[in-house]
Structure formats: C-alpha cells, structure tokens
Design an enzyme around this catalytic site. Sequence first.
Site, PDB file in Angstrom:
ATOM      1  N   ASP A   1       0.843  -1.204   0.000  1.00 55.75           N
ATOM      2  CA  ASP A   1       0.000   0.000   0.000  1.00 55.75           C
ATOM      3  C   ASP A   1       0.876   1.251   0.000  1.00 55.75           C
ATOM      4  O   ASP A   1       2.023   1.210   0.442  1.00 55.75           O
ATOM      5  CB  ASP A   1      -0.838   0.094   1.283  1.00 55.75           C
ATOM      6  CG  ASP A   1      -1.709  -1.112   1.498  1.00 55.75           C
ATOM      7  OD1 ASP A   1      -2.054  -1.766   0.514  1.00 55.75           O
ATOM      8  OD2 ASP A   1      -2.038  -1.356   2.679  1.00 55.75           O
TER       9      ASP A   1
HETATM   10  N1  URA Z   1      -1.189  -5.995   3.899  1.00 53.98           N
HETATM   11  C1  URA Z   1      -1.643  -4.736   3.919  1.00 53.98           C
HETATM   12  O1  URA Z   1      -2.653  -4.451   4.549  1.00 53.98           O
HETATM   13  N2  URA Z   1      -0.971  -3.806   3.225  1.00 53.98           N
HETATM   14  C2  URA Z   1       0.158  -4.054   2.535  1.00 53.98           C
HETATM   15  O2  URA Z   1       0.745  -3.163   1.942  1.00 53.98           O
HETATM   16  C3  URA Z   1       0.619  -5.373   2.525  1.00 53.98           C
HETATM   17  C4  URA Z   1      -0.071  -6.338   3.209  1.00 53.98           C
END
Ligand code: URA
Length: 257
Positions: free
Chosen positions: A126
Amino acid sequence: MSGEVPRKAPQKAPQKAPMARLDRLLANLGYGSRREVGDLVAHRQVVLDGVELRDSGLRIALTPDLSARMTVVGQPLDPLAPLTVLMHKPLGVVCSHREAGRNIYELLPRRWRARMPALSSIGRLDKETSGLLLITDDGPFLHRVISPRSHIAKRYVATLDRPLTGDEAGIFAAGTLMLDGETDPLAPALLEPMGDREASLTITEGRYHQVRRMFAAVGNHVVALHRDRIGGLELPAALEPGAWRVLSAEEQAAIFG
Ligand code: URA
C-alpha cells in the site's frame, strides 16, 4: 590390473549465450528508438572491450559480463534482462502506474521505464506501507514468488492503535478467519507480539490490504506497517527508504530457501 578404463566425469556442454542485434539490445534496454540508438553508434558512443562500435546491426553475444565490457556514452551498459531489483519502498509512494501519485518506478533510472520486457513489482505494498519490495522483468520468477502454491512467507511489522488482547495469535493461526466480503477463510498466519501495540505477522497469501484487514477483523487498527522479509530474504538494514539495488542470484535463491 582390472583393465577398467577410468571414466571421465561427464562434461557440461558450454551454454551458448543468446545473441541480439546491437540496436535492438540498446532499444530494449531503454536507450532510445532503434533510430536513436543507431545515431549513438554512428557517433561512436557505444564501446565494447575498448573498441568503438560502428555497426548498429552487429550481433552481440549476451554474456553475463556484457555490462562490464560495454559502455554507452561513457557509462557501463545497464543490466541485461532478466533483472530483479530489491527496493526499500518508502512511505507515500504507490506501486502501480495507474494509481495517482509518485510511484516506485520513479525511484529507478528514468531509462528503465522504457525497458522491454517491462519491470513490474512482485505483488504490491500500500501507499502507506514501507519495506521490502521486489521489482522484476522475469515473468517466471514473479509467478513463482506470488503463486499460492509456493507458500512464500511474507513478514510484516505492524504498529497498532490499541494494545494486543492476547487472543490474536490463536485466531490468526486457526486458518478459519474470514475477512469481510470474502468467501474463503485465510490460511494460518503467525503472529509474534513485539510489544504492547506492536507485532510481527507472517502470512503466506497476498490478499488485498490483508494485514490491515486481519487486525480490523480482531477489533484493532494498523497505524504503521512495514514488510521486512520475503521467504528467506530480509530487507538489508543498510538500505535506506527509497534506496534499491540489483538482487543477486544468491539473494534470489534465498527467497525459496
Ligand atoms: N497488507 C496490507 O494491509 N498492506 C500491505 O501493503 C501489505 C499487506
């Protein structure tokens, strides 16, 4: 005397390096169109083993040492495909060209955006997650890492809004937790508390926002998230956020080790 003739160990036939036309090689590495790289050659800007090349149609053996033997405008040739980059993804940067905002590809040399085959991230983090990210042009390697059948573990360190209750490890390990809107339960995951509001979580799947949604499912909220390991490969401590380097063959093997 037994009369036996000592057998020679079977010799491996030397692998023949693939060949490519010089202009196609340079165009595929992003140095410009075939015409533009033809101009570079015409201006004696491409040098192999100390010799200025004059013919952009020359066939070049794509040996692993080519980047050490060829220069383009005085600089070593970029790494050939297949290329995998290990990056410390910083916060605030997206993993997709399609998302708004600064993306991970902007942290790499500009020319690499025109490489063929193209580079893409192995899975995504993310925008507000930092840590270990692999970027590759090697399709089979990418699929091997993300395939659910490979069971490659990914470890995240989560900082939480509320203290851990102590129930989370059991819930996550059970292999029965169902995320909102999904029809299949999550595979078992390993939670290891690191403090009151901090834990590492190791998962083998890659569902959308998985770690954040797992903590939401147990009534908590992730305020910071960082990935520090993929399989047996750890994010090198010396690699600052935003920094990257080419992944070595040993590091690549360590992922599956
Ligand atoms: N899980 C998440 O919530 N975000 C990420 O970036 C990776 C795994």
